[in-house]
Design a protein around this motif. Structure first.
Motif, PDB file in Angstrom:
ATOM      1  N   ASN A   1     119.821 -26.526   7.716  1.00 50.26           N
ATOM      2  CA  ASN A   1     118.652 -25.806   7.789  1.00 50.26           C
ATOM      3  C   ASN A   1     118.432 -25.050   6.556  1.00 50.26           C
ATOM      4  O   ASN A   1     117.619 -24.040   6.440  1.00 50.26           O
ATOM      5  CB  ASN A   1     118.932 -24.548   8.658  1.00 50.26           C
ATOM      6  CG  ASN A   1     119.341 -25.019  10.236  1.00 50.26           C
ATOM      7  OD1 ASN A   1     118.149 -25.348  10.793  1.00 50.26           O
ATOM      8  ND2 ASN A   1     120.533 -25.098  10.637  1.00 50.26           N
ATOM      9  N   GLY A   2     118.342 -25.934   5.355  1.00 52.50           N
ATOM     10  CA  GLY A   2     118.236 -25.452   4.119  1.00 52.50           C
ATOM     11  C   GLY A   2     116.784 -24.900   3.811  1.00 52.50           C
ATOM     12  O   GLY A   2     116.765 -23.857   2.978  1.00 52.50           O
ATOM     13  N   LYS A   3     115.828 -25.393   4.260  1.00 53.77           N
ATOM     14  CA  LYS A   3     114.520 -24.946   4.098  1.00 53.77           C
ATOM     15  C   LYS A   3     114.399 -23.306   4.569  1.00 53.77           C
ATOM     16  O   LYS A   3     113.478 -22.529   3.873  1.00 53.77           O
ATOM     17  CB  LYS A   3     113.562 -25.726   4.839  1.00 53.77           C
ATOM     18  CG  LYS A   3     113.340 -27.084   4.091  1.00 53.77           C
ATOM     19  CD  LYS A   3     112.224 -27.995   4.541  1.00 53.77           C
ATOM     20  CE  LYS A   3     112.096 -29.165   3.766  1.00 53.77           C
ATOM     21  NZ  LYS A   3     110.740 -29.753   4.353  1.00 53.77           N
ATOM     22  N   ASP A   4     115.249 -22.989   5.403  1.00 52.21           N
ATOM     23  CA  ASP A   4     115.096 -21.413   6.030  1.00 52.21           C
ATOM     24  C   ASP A   4     115.742 -20.683   5.038  1.00 52.21           C
ATOM     25  O   ASP A   4     115.522 -19.278   5.146  1.00 52.21           O
ATOM     26  CB  ASP A   4     115.758 -21.350   7.527  1.00 52.21           C
ATOM     27  CG  ASP A   4     114.893 -22.154   8.503  1.00 52.21           C
ATOM     28  OD1 ASP A   4     113.781 -22.375   8.255  1.00 52.21           O
ATOM     29  OD2 ASP A   4     115.472 -22.747   9.341  1.00 52.21           O
ATOM     30  N   PHE A   5     116.483 -21.176   3.998  1.00 58.63           N
ATOM     31  CA  PHE A   5     117.356 -20.328   3.330  1.00 58.63           C
ATOM     32  C   PHE A   5     117.051 -20.075   1.995  1.00 58.63           C
ATOM     33  O   PHE A   5     117.458 -19.191   1.173  1.00 58.63           O
ATOM     34  CB  PHE A   5     118.814 -20.642   3.365  1.00 58.63           C
ATOM     35  CG  PHE A   5     119.688 -20.365   4.681  1.00 58.63           C
ATOM     36  CD1 PHE A   5     120.240 -19.327   4.792  1.00 58.63           C
ATOM     37  CD2 PHE A   5     119.399 -21.379   5.627  1.00 58.63           C
ATOM     38  CE1 PHE A   5     120.779 -19.083   6.047  1.00 58.63           C
ATOM     39  CE2 PHE A   5     120.266 -21.106   6.978  1.00 58.63           C
ATOM     40  CZ  PHE A   5     120.870 -19.902   7.198  1.00 58.63           C
ATOM     41  N   VAL A   6     115.916 -20.849   1.546  1.00 59.06           N
ATOM     42  CA  VAL A   6     115.529 -20.774   0.291  1.00 59.06           C
ATOM     43  C   VAL A   6     114.312 -19.667   0.027  1.00 59.06           C
ATOM     44  O   VAL A   6     113.790 -19.350   1.107  1.00 59.06           O
ATOM     45  CB  VAL A   6     114.911 -22.019  -0.421  1.00 59.06           C
ATOM     46  CG1 VAL A   6     115.924 -23.213  -0.329  1.00 59.06           C
ATOM     47  CG2 VAL A   6     113.700 -22.552   0.643  1.00 59.06           C
ATOM     48  N   ASP A   7     114.049 -19.302  -1.339  1.00 56.49           N
ATOM     49  CA  ASP A   7     112.859 -18.309  -1.370  1.00 56.49           C
ATOM     50  C   ASP A   7     111.628 -19.200  -1.491  1.00 56.49           C
ATOM     51  O   ASP A   7     111.239 -19.561  -2.559  1.00 56.49           O
ATOM     52  CB  ASP A   7     113.187 -17.612  -2.652  1.00 56.49           C
ATOM     53  CG  ASP A   7     112.131 -16.630  -2.934  1.00 56.49           C
ATOM     54  OD1 ASP A   7     111.596 -15.997  -2.045  1.00 56.49           O
ATOM     55  OD2 ASP A   7     111.756 -16.379  -4.190  1.00 56.49           O
ATOM     56  N   ALA A   8     110.770 -19.010  -0.561  1.00 61.68           N
ATOM     57  CA  ALA A   8     109.547 -19.834  -0.254  1.00 61.68           C
ATOM     58  C   ALA A   8     108.520 -18.828  -0.722  1.00 61.68           C
ATOM     59  O   ALA A   8     108.512 -17.515  -0.399  1.00 61.68           O
ATOM     60  CB  ALA A   8     109.456 -20.499   1.073  1.00 61.68           C
ATOM     61  N   PRO A   9     107.300 -19.444  -1.143  1.00 58.51           N
ATOM     62  CA  PRO A   9     106.034 -18.726  -1.321  1.00 58.51           C
ATOM     63  C   PRO A   9     105.662 -18.158   0.012  1.00 58.51           C
ATOM     64  O   PRO A   9     105.613 -18.684   0.922  1.00 58.51           O
ATOM     65  CB  PRO A   9     105.237 -19.553  -2.163  1.00 58.51           C
ATOM     66  CG  PRO A   9     105.867 -20.779  -2.402  1.00 58.51           C
ATOM     67  CD  PRO A   9     107.079 -20.780  -1.391  1.00 58.51           C
ATOM     68  N   LYS A  10     105.064 -16.850  -0.096  1.00 61.84           N
ATOM     69  CA  LYS A  10     104.336 -16.384   1.179  1.00 61.84           C
ATOM     70  C   LYS A  10     102.812 -15.821   0.736  1.00 61.84           C
ATOM     71  O   LYS A  10     102.174 -15.743   1.969  1.00 61.84           O
ATOM     72  CB  LYS A  10     105.240 -14.710   1.249  1.00 61.84           C
ATOM     73  CG  LYS A  10     106.726 -15.077   1.290  1.00 61.84           C
ATOM     74  CD  LYS A  10     107.297 -13.363   1.654  1.00 61.84           C
ATOM     75  CE  LYS A  10     108.709 -13.390   1.668  1.00 61.84           C
ATOM     76  NZ  LYS A  10     109.364 -13.711   0.269  1.00 61.84           N
ATOM     77  N   LEU A  11     102.412 -15.937  -0.268  1.00 58.35           N
ATOM     78  CA  LEU A  11     100.904 -15.553  -0.217  1.00 58.35           C
ATOM     79  C   LEU A  11      99.937 -16.548   0.095  1.00 58.35           C
ATOM     80  O   LEU A  11      98.730 -16.438   0.529  1.00 58.35           O
ATOM     81  CB  LEU A  11     100.794 -15.108  -1.587  1.00 58.35           C
ATOM     82  CG  LEU A  11     101.294 -13.983  -2.162  1.00 58.35           C
ATOM     83  CD1 LEU A  11     100.924 -13.455  -3.443  1.00 58.35           C
ATOM     84  CD2 LEU A  11     101.180 -12.715  -1.241  1.00 58.35           C
ATOM     85  N   VAL A  12     100.360 -17.906  -0.398  1.00 59.57           N
ATOM     86  CA  VAL A  12      99.384 -18.826  -0.515  1.00 59.57           C
ATOM     87  C   VAL A  12      99.871 -20.121   0.512  1.00 59.57           C
ATOM     88  O   VAL A  12     100.932 -20.714   0.172  1.00 59.57           O
ATOM     89  CB  VAL A  12      98.752 -19.437  -1.578  1.00 59.57           C
ATOM     90  CG1 VAL A  12      97.926 -20.771  -1.575  1.00 59.57           C
ATOM     91  CG2 VAL A  12      97.996 -18.347  -2.486  1.00 59.57           C
TER      92      VAL A  12
END
Length: 484
Positions: free
Chosen positions: A467-478
């Motif tokens: 579930n790696g994508k859930d644990f990375v720091d992803a962009p939130k604004l765009v």
């Protein structure tokens, strides 16, 4: 500030820290007297009316990083003179001497603010044909009033693909299957041809493994476009130069030599008369358009500089730049500094392979530094690049703060497993170590405890990685093409 809610005040602090982060990155340049956003050739082929325009009006919008901040100035021509465009990239200038002849040598890299962002969150192109990590690099020589320049570009592979971080060291690239790639691809090269003329694509990605589909798709699309102004060369950099065989780069240089002679370079004499114009451009790319790309660009630029200095009379017939020890050191270090600047702005660390750019050979220390930078890139790409991407989007105006909204997109609820699984993994691993250090009454009892806690920590780690994508720091604004 008094009218803001507590949540909005907290958000405001985050937004201010984002702007501060963008401005803390090296590489912002401005001039109140010279147009940094245009090449010498573009400036030489403009009308008198263009020359009379303010710097804001005439600037190339691709390279104006404060364009959003100047939008109110742009709407009022009478105050244009108070607005100064800011460029992002790299500039170095050196006064050099060869054979007792002094000349100025400059290297200018202009980063595009269209589809700007960080390494894994901004790949490929957008619907307008703007490529990620697009950089125009110009090498300039001034000698006795004459000016010469050679321009190259780099940019992400220009179709719709992504490579979202997922805790793996090298996420697998994904080519979008739901869009028409040719529309954006065509727009990209149409604009490149208008700006630079003929295009020579130099694709340096691996021709096996996860990068292979990108190379195959790129080659296929160039063929399908059937534009005589666009040519394509693929060179598997890592395969050809494996086991420190860096001399094999000459294979590519020999392959491109005829094309480079055809493209020529820009030259204007001391009277302002245009002697030659650059008729085409090399558009180089690898996966990140950083390390491999910079090596090749430095070699192409050296070959052009050799011809320019001979034509200007600085180099004697038969002399080679490589033989001029003092200038060669300046040249190599400048291109390595250019690589580091572009890499820090896109990937968050200095460039790889700069030992070759600086010294002309690969070293063991260079390999160690590449390993260190790769580790830092891994951490930043997975755990801090979401913030960096949001900061760039906020600065460029891709996201606008709305006071009416009670809360910004910064407030994203994390799933329970985001906190629970890492805690379980750390506890299980700690218990495994404790069991090893504090042995039980029998070795079978100790082994049972170690296997239990070891299996628990390994299993939890496997679930986190899955579930790696859930644990990375992803962009939130765009949330747009960047997030596909």
């Amino acid at each position: 500030m008094l009218h803001l809610t507590d949540i909005q005040l907290q958000d405001n602090k985050v937004f201010l820290s984002m702007l501060s982060h963008v401005l803390s990155v090296d590489g912002f340049y401005f001039s109140t007297t010279y147009d940094l956003t245009h090449t010498l050739q573009r400036l030489a082929n403009t009308s008198p009316e263009f020359q009379e325009m303010s710097l804001l009006e005439r600037a190339d919008p691709r390279f104006v990083w404060n364009g959003h901040l100047l939008r109110e100035f742009a709407a009022q021509p009478e105050i244009h003179r108070f607005a100064t465009p800011v460029m992002h990239g790299f500039i170095t200038m050196h006064s050099c001497s060869i054979n007792g002849k002094c000349f100025d040598w400059l290297l200018v890299s202009r980063r595009s603010c269209f589809r700007a962002g960080v390494r894994y969150y901004v790949r490929g192109i957008d619907s307008e044909g703007h490529a990620a990590n697009f950089v125009e690099t110009e090498q300039i020589v001034h000698y006795k009033g004459s000016k010469a320049s050679f321009v190259q570009t780099r940019g992400s592979i220009p179709f719709f693909w992504s490579q979202r971080p997922n805790l793996k060291y090298k996420p697998k690239p994904q080519i979008s299957k739901s869009v028409n790639h040719m529309d954006g691809f065509q727009r990209h090269f149409d604009s490149q041809i208008i700006s630079y003329g003929k295009q020579m694509i130099v694709n340096l990605v691996n021709q096996k493994g996860s990068e292979k589909p990108l190379e195959q798709t790129f080659a296929k699309m160039v063929t399908s476009m059937a534009n005589g102004m666009v040519r394509y060369v693929a060179f598997d950099f890592h395969k050809e130069c494996s086991r420190m065989r860096w001399d094999r780069l000459q294979i590519l240089m020999d392959q491109l030599a005829e094309q480079q002679d055809e493209f020529s370079y820009f030259l204007v004499d001391s009277d302002g008369k245009i002697v030659t114009q650059q008729e085409g451009i090399f558009r180089s790319n690898c996966m990140d358009c950083l390390d491999r790309t910079n090596v090749i660009q430095s070699l192409l630029a050296r070959r052009s500089l050799q011809a320019q200095l001979q034509r200007l009379g600085v180099l004697h017939v038969g002399q080679r730049i490589e033989e001029q020890a003092d200038f060669e050191k300046i040249y190599k270090n400048a291109w390595a500094d250019n690589a580091n600047a572009c890499a820090k702005q896109y990937a968050g660390t200095g460039a790889l392979k700069t030992d070759y750019t600086r010294t002309g050979k690969r070293t063991q220390w260079g390999l160690i530094m590449d390993g260190w930078n790769s580790l830092i890139r891994y951490y930043k790409n997975n755990f801090s690049d979401g913030f960096r991407q949001d900061a760039i989007d906020l600065f460029l105006g891709n996201y606008s703060v709305d006071e009416i909204e009670p809360a910004s997109p910064l407030h994203v609820k994390k799933d329970w497993k985001f906190l629970a699984l890492p805690i379980i993994m750390v506890v299980a691993f700690s218990m495994c170590i404790i069991c090893l250090l504090m042995a039980g009454d029998t070795w079978t009892e100790t082994l049972a405890y170690v296997l239990f806690w070891g299996s628990a920590s390994f299993g939890t780690f496997a679930i986190i990685l899955y579930n790696g994508k859930d644990f990375v720091d992803a962009p939130k604004l765009v949330q747009k093409e960047k997030m596909d």
